[in-house]
Design an enzyme around this catalytic site. Structure first.
Site, PDB file in Angstrom:
ATOM      1  N   SER A  83      90.640  80.527  47.056  1.00 36.67           N
ATOM      2  CA  SER A  83      89.564  81.449  47.335  1.00 36.67           C
ATOM      3  C   SER A  83      88.233  81.065  46.690  1.00 36.67           C
ATOM      4  O   SER A  83      87.224  81.727  46.925  1.00 36.67           O
ATOM      5  CB  SER A  83      89.978  82.851  46.861  1.00 36.67           C
ATOM      6  OG  SER A  83      90.208  82.877  45.468  1.00 36.67           O
ATOM      7  N   LYS A 107      81.431  82.493  41.320  1.00 34.77           N
ATOM      8  CA  LYS A 107      82.219  83.015  42.438  1.00 34.77           C
ATOM      9  C   LYS A 107      81.877  84.480  42.692  1.00 34.77           C
ATOM     10  O   LYS A 107      81.707  85.266  41.753  1.00 34.77           O
ATOM     11  CB  LYS A 107      83.707  82.855  42.110  1.00 34.77           C
ATOM     12  CG  LYS A 107      84.668  83.193  43.248  1.00 34.77           C
ATOM     13  CD  LYS A 107      86.093  82.867  42.834  1.00 34.77           C
ATOM     14  CE  LYS A 107      87.093  83.166  43.942  1.00 34.77           C
ATOM     15  NZ  LYS A 107      88.471  82.776  43.565  1.00 34.77           N
ATOM     16  N   SER A 147      93.627  78.735  43.792  1.00 33.14           N
ATOM     17  CA  SER A 147      92.276  79.040  44.264  1.00 33.14           C
ATOM     18  C   SER A 147      91.163  78.286  43.566  1.00 33.14           C
ATOM     19  O   SER A 147      90.041  78.260  44.054  1.00 33.14           O
ATOM     20  CB  SER A 147      92.014  80.549  44.149  1.00 33.14           C
ATOM     21  OG  SER A 147      92.765  81.255  45.107  1.00 33.14           O
TER      22      SER A 147
END
Length: 493
Positions: free
Chosen positions: A153, A78, A177
């Protein structure tokens, strides 16, 4: 043979058997990204040269007789994790040129385990959305339907896994997320117990990478199978060597049971604060039916369940008290004025958000004390049950919505419009008390979109929901490649 949709476990076994090299796997993954990511936009920062070098090193290490858990396996990370030499922006334009000098602790653990990092995956602005788009890198689309979000996210990571861009990814979770993108894209994710996995270096750009104990937020694994989740969690888990790791060693308890028939499971599909869409309710029921068919003891109600409405309010207050902690003084004062105008009788989640944004320290301590009561309630519940099955969000992936005023957005649940952030209440059920939760695929909606559910387990007993996820995968199936035909090279699931 095409390797891109194989599991990490399968890739590691094939490399051990000499059937394929890491260089070959890495080149194939890079070729797939270069071909298909034009329409998905999951990999926002490519690191292909260093990936090829790492893959060559992995093959050389294996030739010397070395074997590590992820040796030679292509993975993604990420964007919010620091990787030395690559930008960390959190999607914020003012930091587009910020490049950290040191890897996050989890990136270091991936490398130590032998993983080959292909690049970084896209995120929303400041990680504060259930979608993944920003001015720097643009919008990540759902591989199942380009007009819909991949989630946030960790949306770039989930889309990358669904599209075959690496076998594993690492993300983070404070508002679902990890779990929401997994649910939207049809993959697996695990939100670890709060504090189980060191988070140093998963910090906003320019922020010192210190070993800070976060409230609510965790980092965790994403994969295409439940077994791969466990494999990656074992690499990630453990205290920070700068703090608790000085004195503590990690020994995670074994799963409570190995057979599906031995599990005691509470199934929930209704929440007092928000409707549950029919597609998600059907997914929960598919899992419940599989549990019953497998001989598990399944209940739909128990007086031991902590109050869901109070839990949602507490979670909302704690979440938003942290999200505005660095707001400018003038913006904070405007929020205080708005909060002062609320009616004392307003118990909506909108009101909880606003009140949470202007919490005093005294307010936060009171909310935290209530959280401890909920944690104790969960301990009592898990004396009678092994896991809780419930939704992650009320709907499958929704169409892109880039309205800059997030508080004015709405989510459509079978024709009923609800405040956008109200859909966080299911994710918050595990997040607020810090419980582990595993997101698993649970079939598809009538529109052909993935539907997932979460398996919530007892604190620090992460192996219990992970084992249940593995057993359910055997009964109802797991990851399927996207069927909508948006990716020309993806096989039909």
């Amino acid at each position: 043979m095409e390797w891109n949709l194989q599991t990490a476990e399968e890739l590691a076994a094939a490399m051990r058997a000499g059937e394929v090299t890491s260089v070959e796997l890495t080149d194939e993954a890079i070729a797939r990204i270069e071909r298909d990511d034009k329409v998905i936009n999951a990999i926002c920062v490519r690191d292909f040269d260093r990936a090829r070098t790492a893959a060559c090193g992995a093959d050389q290490a294996r030739a010397r007789g070395e074997d590590r858990p992820l040796l030679g396996v292509p993975v993604t990370v990420k964007e919010s994790y620091n990787i030395a030499g690559l930008p960390t922006t959190w999607g914020m334009p003012m930091y587009r040129d910020f490049v950290p000098a040191e890897d996050a602790v989890q990136v270091s653990r991936l490398r130590a385990a032998g993983a080959v990092v292909l690049g970084k995956t896209n995120v929303p602005l400041g990680l504060q959305d259930l979608q993944s788009f920003n001015e720097i890198y643009g919008t990540t689309n759902n591989p199942w339907d380009l007009a819909r979000t991949s989630g946030g996210s960790s949306g770039g990571s989930a889309a990358a896994l669904a599209a075959g861009f690496g076998a594993l990814s690492i993300g983070s979770d404070i508002g679902g997320s990890l779990r929401t993108p997994a649910h939207f894209c049809g993959v697996y994710a695990h939100k670890p117990t709060l504090g189980l996995v060191a988070n140093r270096g998963m910090v906003p750009p320019t922020t010192p990478a210190l070993p800070v104990d976060l409230d609510l937020a965790v980092v965790g694994p994403m994969a295409r199978t439940a077994r791969d989740l466990t494999l990656l969690l074992d690499v990630m888990a453990g205290p920070d060597p700068l703090t608790l790791g000085v004195a503590h060693d990690l020994t995670l308890p074994l799963a409570r049971h190995q057979r599906l028939g031995d599990f005691r499971v509470l199934v929930l599909d209704e929440h007092p604060c928000i409707p549950t869409g029919s597609a998600v309710r059907a997914g929960v029921n598919r899992v419940a039916d599989a549990l019953v068919d497998g001989g598990a003891h399944v209940e739909r109600h128990t007086p031991l369940l902590p109050d869901l409405a109070e839990a949602a309010t507490l979670y909302t207050q704690l979440l938003f008290s942290g999200s505005v902690a660095r707001f400018p003084v003038d913006a904070y004062e405007q929020l205080r004025t708005r909060a002062a105008g609320l009616s004392a009788d307003d118990r909506s989640l909108d009101a909880a958000r606003l009140r949470g944004m202007v919490f005093s320290h005294r307010d936060w301590i009171e909310a935290n004390n209530h959280r401890e009561l909920h944690r104790h309630g969960w301990r009592q519940l898990f004396a009678e049950f092994d896991a809780v099955v419930c939704p992650i969000t009320p709907t499958p992936a929704f169409p892109h919505d880039h309205d800059p005023d997030l508080l004015e957005r709405r989510i459509d649940i079978d024709g009923v419009e609800c405040p956008y952030f109200d859909q966080l209440v299911w994710a918050g059920l595990a997040t607020m008390p810090g419980l582990p939760a595993t997101a698993v695929p649970a079939g598809q909606s009538p529109d052909g979109l993935p539907v997932g559910v979460q398996l919530i387990g007892p604190m620090f007993e992460d192996r219990t929901p992970l084992r249940l996820a593995e057993l359910l995968e055997q009964r109802i199936g797991g990851f399927q490649a996207p069927k909508q035909g948006v990716l020309p090279g993806v096989r039909r699931g």
